[in-house]
Enzyme design. Structure first.
Site, short mmCIF file in Angstrom:
data_model
loop_
_atom_site.label_atom_id
_atom_site.label_comp_id
_atom_site.label_asym_id
_atom_site.label_seq_id
_atom_site.Cartn_x
_atom_site.Cartn_y
_atom_site.Cartn_z
N SER A 157 46.64 -19.54 -64.26
CA SER A 157 45.24 -19.81 -63.96
C SER A 157 44.33 -19.58 -65.15
CB SER A 157 44.78 -18.94 -62.79
OG SER A 157 44.90 -17.57 -63.12
N HIS A 166 48.16 -25.62 -62.97
CA HIS A 166 47.40 -24.59 -62.27
C HIS A 166 47.27 -24.97 -60.81
CE1 HIS A 166 43.29 -22.41 -61.62
NE2 HIS A 166 44.28 -21.78 -61.04
N GLU A 200 45.29 -28.40 -61.57
CA GLU A 200 44.81 -28.65 -62.93
C GLU A 200 46.04 -28.81 -63.83
OE1 GLU A 200 40.60 -26.73 -64.08
OE2 GLU A 200 42.10 -25.24 -63.50
N ASN A 239 38.12 -22.31 -63.53
CA ASN A 239 37.82 -20.89 -63.62
C ASN A 239 36.81 -20.58 -64.71
OD1 ASN A 239 39.43 -20.20 -61.48
ND2 ASN A 239 41.17 -19.54 -62.71
#
Length: 719
Positions: free
Chosen positions: A404, A426, A438, A476
């Site tokens: 992540s 991800h 992702e 993120n």
């Protein structure tokens, strides 16, 4: 109509216009238009309730989910199923049905004027039928049917929380009832009353007239809906999702990667280098997964449920037998959940055991065409795993890391001879349910590796979005300012509940519409996750050394053992199955002590929802513009897809970039960001994006973003 495969939207509406509908056993039918913010506009909202009744029609039109052939046959949407899926058998059965006189033997409705075979066949024309709310739905009168429709409409989300399309779809079906001939043979007026049929006005003419009135109502509602911002936003997402899964042509990608700020800074832009991964076997790939924890097991479930036989089998490797047993139990529960949701058949579920290998031996991964590493989020551990994979797997095996936030290039450097086959995937937890992945391109990732991973994600029913390799990737990274501002607001006097209420969708008329607020989301994910990342990176020390603001509240909660749901439900809230999330006096006490230790005095007047929304959402969108200008996102719509499918951003706004452009306005957004930058000079995320500033200065819409990239990149190069 002979249906082979799926007949959705206009295809099903055409089928409803036919006398008979026959399909193969694997067919599906439905009216999914509500999912893109519109309603069926070719008579579907009028013919379907005349075919299957009010209750089933409302469920199909407002729900938007396709219906399997067996269920469609049971409800009356189909008249016959073939025994096989062979198109030749379907054609032969359709011809036989059309020629069969028994097909004409349909009992006439009370409104029939004749009993000739031609009239029996005419009874099959849905536009010449009444809505069977009494005979099919068990509703005693038209008034009761209209009450049922209104109650169904009232149960839908409010217009302010994205329910416009659902409510308008329900209104369209209601119009079919309101303008319909009474189910007992009477002809209903628009106000729900009825007049007995007369010799002067043939019933069939009144049936036709009633249907046309319903069509007019459908058309009016369609026009109103298609012009609404919510409909526009959902149509934007529909096309954005499809564009996200397509790579740019190699020449354009190379140019983008070479010139992008993100690419020049770290080599991690979105362009793709040239190389060739292992070809995809027709029988499906052999997929390896390293790590039998929640994430690895979730990925295994998604792979085993992949469509079109994309994954032949899965090899799940864990370092211990105990880990494998936990993984096996999780997979069994997940598969059962998919069966319950209708995403996997019982037969497929039974075959899972034959397609899944559980082992502690890494050598078992040797024949795999792709391996996904899903071990604990630790850079050195992941490097070790990749070195082991390089020794075991063939040179054309795609090696993906499920991370992540960790640097994909750092992992690829541990296996330099395989760097072209290394990339990030991800997944979002739970991996078998969340739709987003992702796909993180490293500086050396080859195009064919990207294509293979995008093919896998699509077969899993997920949306893969290619992003560049930066800290936190796109999602993120852009979420960090949002979370920081939420904690700053608590320092300044808000409560976690006030922030969550302003940003979530539980409180009607107040919340922005996120699936959950930042503190509720933190409790669900576990406060220790972010704490570990911050600790390993020395985030607090770096921030304070640079004179930047830092809020310790999240750290203090973790140190107090309040991790969220995983720690007996104790986090920002106290969670219980009976009462849900409740504010906890112990958290209030911790916040009060924290404010006192930093000399912070809560504001005299409450912080309003408007400021909460602007500070959290505008900071997030400003960061979205930065990842775009730096080359870590390929296009604005990719950012929208990431946040809608990965972070619970309300889909009826189209995503953060579409919302900023169409609702907020880029000039207003820039002015607000600049104002907050001046008010909070020690908060670096408020520095305005150069791309946003350029667009706002020129009064250009977001669609013109590419023409502003040249000047923005030139300025970045000078700096």
């Amino acid at each position: 109509a002979a249906i082979h495969g799926t007949a959705l939207g206009g295809g099903f509406e055409i089928a409803l216009g036919c006398h008979f509908r026959i399909a193969v056993p694997t067919s599906k039918v439905g009216l999914p238009e509500v999912n893109i913010g519109i309603l069926p506009g070719a008579g579907g909202t009028q013919r379907l309730p005349r075919c299957v009744g009010v209750k089933a029609a409302l469920k199909m039109v407002v729900g938007g989910s396709p219906v399997g052939a067996a269920e469609a046959l049971k409800m009356g949407a189909l008249d016959q199923l073939t025994e096989s899926n062979d198109p030749k058998d379907l054609r032969a059965a359709a011809v036989a049905l059309a020629l069969s006189k028994s097909a004409w033997s349909v009992a006439p409705s009370p409104s029939s004027e004749s009993s000739s075979p031609g009239d029996f066949l005419a009874e099959r024309v849905l536009s010449l039928r009444s809505v069977p709310y009494a005979s099919v739905d068990g509703l005693k009168s038209k008034a009761q049917a209209l009450e049922y429709c209104q109650a169904f409409q009232d149960r839908q989300p409010s217009e302010g929380l994205g329910g416009l399309a659902k409510r308008w779809c329900a209104k369209a079906v209601t119009a079919a009832v309101r303008h319909s001939v009474d189910d007992k043979g009477d002809v209903g007026k628009g106000d729900g009353g009825s007049t007995q049929q007369t010799e002067e006005v043939p019933v069939r003419w009144r049936l036709k007239e009633a249907f046309e009135a319903g069509l007019a109502a459908e058309a009016k509602l369609f026009d109103e809906l298609v012009a609404s911002p919510q409909s526009e936003a959902k149509r934007h997402l529909f096309f954005a999702e499809r564009a996200a899964g397509r790579l740019q042509p190699p020449s354009k990608s190379s140019a983008s990667s070479a010139s992008g700020a993100g690419a020049s800074a770290s080599g991690g832009g979105v362009g793709a280098t040239a190389a060739v991964a292992s070809p995809w076997p027709k029988s499906g790939i052999l997929l390896g997964i390293v790590g039998g924890g929640t994430m690895g097991s979730g990925i295994a479930i998604a792979a085993l449920a992949a469509k079109h036989n994309a994954v032949a089998s899965v090899v799940l490797v864990d370092s211990s037998e105990a880990g494998l047993k936990r993984g096996e139990a999780y997979i069994k529960r997940g598969v059962a959940s998919l069966v319950k949701r209708g995403r996997m058949t019982q037969a497929q579920a039974k075959a899972v055991a034959q397609r899944l290998e559980l082992t502690t031996d890494m050598a078992s991964l040797a024949p795999c065409q792709m391996v996904i590493e899903a071990v604990y989020e630790n850079l050195e551990l992941k490097k070790t795993v990749f070195q082991q994979l390089a020794q075991v797997c063939g040179p054309l095996t795609v090696l993906a890391t499920n991370t992540s936030s960790l640097n994909v290039d750092s992992i690829a450097e541990s296996v330099p001879e395989r760097a072209g086959m290394v990339l990030g995937m991800h997944f979002f937890s739970p991996a078998h349910l969340m739709k987003l992945v992702e796909v993180v391109k490293g500086k050396d990732t080859c195009r064919s590796a990207l294509e293979a991973v995008l093919r896998l994600t699509k077969s899993m029913g997920k949306v893969g979005v290619v992003v560049g390799n930066c800290d936190g990737f796109v999602g993120n990274r852009c979420l960090d300012p949002y979370a920081y501002e939420a904690s700053y607001l608590v320092e300044e006097g808000s409560s976690a509940l006030q922030v969550d209420t302003a940003l979530g969708r539980k409180s009607k008329g107040v919340g922005f519409g996120m699936a959950m607020g930042p503190f509720e989301m933190g409790d669900l994910a576990g406060g220790d996750v972010g704490f570990t990342v911050r600790t390993e990176r020395g985030t607090k020390a770096k921030a304070l050394a640079q004179g930047h603001r830092y809020c310790e509240l999240g750290d203090l909660l973790v140190e107090a053992g309040r991790l969220g749901h995983k720690s007996q439900g104790k986090g920002w809230y106290s969670h219980s199955a009976e009462r849900g999330a409740e504010e906890d006096p112990l958290v209030d006490e911790l916040v009060t002590k924290h404010r006192a230790s930093k000399g912070l005095i809560p504001r005299a007047s409450p912080i309003g929802a408007k400021e909460i929304q602007e500070r959290c959402l505008f900071s997030l969108v400003n960061e979205c513009f930065k990842v775009l200008e730096e080359g870590f996102a390929e296009k604005p719509s990719d950012v929208d897809v990431i946040f809608v499918y990965g972070y619970g951003w309300p889909d009826w706004t189209g995503g953060p970039m579409h919302w900023a452009d169409s609702v907020v306005g880029l000039s207003k957004l820039f002015e607000s960001v600049q104002r907050f930058h001046e008010a909070f000079p020690n908060v670096p995320h408020w520095k305005p994006s150069a791309l946003l500033a350029s667009l706002a200065s020129a009064r250009d819409p977001l669609a013109a973003w590419e023409k502003h990239m040249g000047p923005v990149l030139s300025q970045a190069a000078r700096l």
